[in-house]
Scaffold this active site. Structure first.
Site, PDB file in Angstrom:
ATOM      1  N   GLY A  36     -15.208   3.559   3.627  1.00  0.00           N
ATOM      2  CA  GLY A  36     -13.868   4.059   3.322  1.00  0.00           C
ATOM      3  C   GLY A  36     -13.290   3.569   2.014  1.00  0.00           C
ATOM      4  N   GLN A  37     -14.121   2.939   1.162  1.00  0.00           N
ATOM      5  CA  GLN A  37     -13.581   2.480  -0.130  1.00  0.00           C
ATOM      6  C   GLN A  37     -13.292   3.690  -1.018  1.00  0.00           C
ATOM      7  OE1 GLN A  37     -15.976  -0.311  -2.422  1.00  0.00           O
ATOM      8  NE2 GLN A  37     -14.290  -0.713  -3.844  1.00  0.00           N
TER       9      GLN A  37
ATOM     10  N   HIS B 255     -10.193  -5.045  -3.292  1.00  0.00           N
ATOM     11  CA  HIS B 255      -8.863  -5.328  -2.762  1.00  0.00           C
ATOM     12  C   HIS B 255      -9.005  -5.742  -1.313  1.00  0.00           C
ATOM     13  CE1 HIS B 255      -9.833  -1.035  -2.674  1.00  0.00           C
ATOM     14  NE2 HIS B 255      -9.266  -1.001  -1.478  1.00  0.00           N
ATOM     15  N   LEU B 256      -8.217  -6.733  -0.956  1.00  0.00           N
ATOM     16  CA  LEU B 256      -8.148  -7.186   0.426  1.00  0.00           C
ATOM     17  C   LEU B 256      -6.943  -6.492   1.044  1.00  0.00           C
ATOM     18  CD1 LEU B 256      -9.771  -9.291   2.042  1.00  0.00           C
ATOM     19  CD2 LEU B 256      -8.093 -11.007   1.285  1.00  0.00           C
ATOM     20  N   HIS B 257      -7.185  -5.700   2.092  1.00  0.00           N
ATOM     21  CA  HIS B 257      -6.074  -5.122   2.848  1.00  0.00           C
ATOM     22  C   HIS B 257      -5.535  -6.204   3.775  1.00  0.00           C
ATOM     23  CE1 HIS B 257      -6.968  -0.708   2.185  1.00  0.00           C
ATOM     24  NE2 HIS B 257      -8.170  -1.193   1.931  1.00  0.00           N
TER      25      HIS B 257
ATOM     26  N   ASP C 196       0.851  -1.191   0.000  1.00  0.00           N
ATOM     27  CA  ASP C 196       0.000   0.000   0.000  1.00  0.00           C
ATOM     28  C   ASP C 196       0.892   1.247   0.000  1.00  0.00           C
ATOM     29  OD1 ASP C 196      -3.217   0.542   0.945  1.00  0.00           O
ATOM     30  OD2 ASP C 196      -1.807   2.209   1.105  1.00  0.00           O
TER      31      ASP C 196
ATOM     32  N   ASN D 115     -13.122  -3.015   2.238  1.00  0.00           N
ATOM     33  CA  ASN D 115     -14.107  -1.944   2.409  1.00  0.00           C
ATOM     34  C   ASN D 115     -15.062  -1.940   1.224  1.00  0.00           C
ATOM     35  OD1 ASN D 115     -12.838  -0.979   4.794  1.00  0.00           O
ATOM     36  ND2 ASN D 115     -11.316   0.099   3.560  1.00  0.00           N
TER      37      ASN D 115
HETATM   38  P1  AMP Z   1      -9.685   1.644   0.116  1.00  0.00           P
HETATM   39  O1  AMP Z   1      -9.680   3.002   0.784  1.00  0.00           O
HETATM   40  O2  AMP Z   1     -10.164   0.520   0.966  1.00  0.00           O
HETATM   41  O3  AMP Z   1     -10.372   1.706  -1.234  1.00  0.00           O
HETATM   42  O4  AMP Z   1      -8.161   1.319  -0.149  1.00  0.00           O
HETATM   43  C1  AMP Z   1      -7.434   1.893  -1.188  1.00  0.00           C
HETATM   44  C2  AMP Z   1      -5.985   1.795  -0.808  1.00  0.00           C
HETATM   45  O5  AMP Z   1      -5.206   1.974  -1.968  1.00  0.00           O
HETATM   46  C3  AMP Z   1      -5.534   2.864   0.213  1.00  0.00           C
HETATM   47  O6  AMP Z   1      -5.039   2.212   1.379  1.00  0.00           O
HETATM   48  C4  AMP Z   1      -4.455   3.631  -0.542  1.00  0.00           C
HETATM   49  O7  AMP Z   1      -3.386   4.009   0.288  1.00  0.00           O
HETATM   50  C5  AMP Z   1      -4.032   2.631  -1.589  1.00  0.00           C
HETATM   51  N1  AMP Z   1      -3.465   3.176  -2.816  1.00  0.00           N
HETATM   52  C6  AMP Z   1      -3.941   4.205  -3.548  1.00  0.00           C
HETATM   53  N2  AMP Z   1      -3.175   4.391  -4.641  1.00  0.00           N
HETATM   54  C7  AMP Z   1      -2.201   3.444  -4.604  1.00  0.00           C
HETATM   55  C8  AMP Z   1      -1.091   3.121  -5.441  1.00  0.00           C
HETATM   56  N3  AMP Z   1      -0.843   3.786  -6.572  1.00  0.00           N
HETATM   57  N4  AMP Z   1      -0.284   2.098  -5.071  1.00  0.00           N
HETATM   58  C9  AMP Z   1      -0.534   1.417  -3.944  1.00  0.00           C
HETATM   59  N5  AMP Z   1      -1.562   1.672  -3.098  1.00  0.00           N
HETATM   60  C10 AMP Z   1      -2.382   2.678  -3.428  1.00  0.00           C
END
Ligand code: AMP
Ligand code: ZN
Length: 113
Positions: free
Chosen positions: A92-93, A99-101, A29, A86
C-alpha cells in the site's frame, strides 16, 4: 525534485505540522484513517524502507522517538497506538519517501487488511 514529502519539508506544499526538528518532520495525514493519523518522516529522502542503510540507523530511531513524543502529547500513548511503514505497492505504499504512520484514537484490527 518531484517527491511530495520533500516538497512538504521545503514548505512548497503546506501541511499541518505537529512536530519538526533538524532531522524529522511530522504532520497530519490528509486522508486520516483514525482519529489520530500522523505521518513522521525523515528530512533525508529515502524512497522505501529497503533503501535504509547503515548510516540511517540513528535516523530510524529518531522517527520512533518522534512518534512516542507525539503519542504522549496526543494522550494516546497509554491506551495504545499503531506505527506502520508500508513498503512497496502490494503493502500500500503510495508515496515513495519513507514515513511512519502513527494511528490512534480507536481500537485497531488485527490482522490488518
Ligand atoms: P502510504 O500509502 O503508506 O504511502 O501513505 C501515504 C500517505 O500520505 C497516505 O495516508 C495519504 O493520505 C498521505 N498523503 C498524501 N498526500 C498528502 C499530503 N499532501 N499531506 C498529507 N498527507 C498526505
Ligand atoms: Zn522525498
Amino acid at each position: 525534485m518531484s517527491c511530495l514529502f520533500c516538497k512538504i519539508i521545503s514548505k512548497e506544499i503546506p501541511a499541518k505540522t505537529v512536530y519538526e526538528d533538524d532531522t524529522v518532520m511530522a504532520f497530519e495525514d490528509l486522508n486520516p484513517q483514525a482519529p489520530v493519523h500522523i505521518l513522521i518522516i525523515p528530512k533525508k529522502h529515502i524512497a522505501t524502507s529497503l533503501d535504509i542503510s547503515d548510516e540511517d540507523n540513528e535516523l530510524i530511531g529518531l522517527l520512533y522517538q518522534a512518534a512516542n513524543r507525539i503519542a504522549r502529547d496526543k494522550k494516546v500513548a497509554d491506551k495504545g497506538f499503531r506505527t506502520v511503514m508500508n513498503c512497496n505497492r502490494e503493502a500500500g505504499q503510495t508515496v515513495f519517501h519513507i514515513h511512519l504512520h502513527l494511528l490512534a484514537g480507536r481500537a485497531m484490527q488485527w490482522p490488518p487488511g
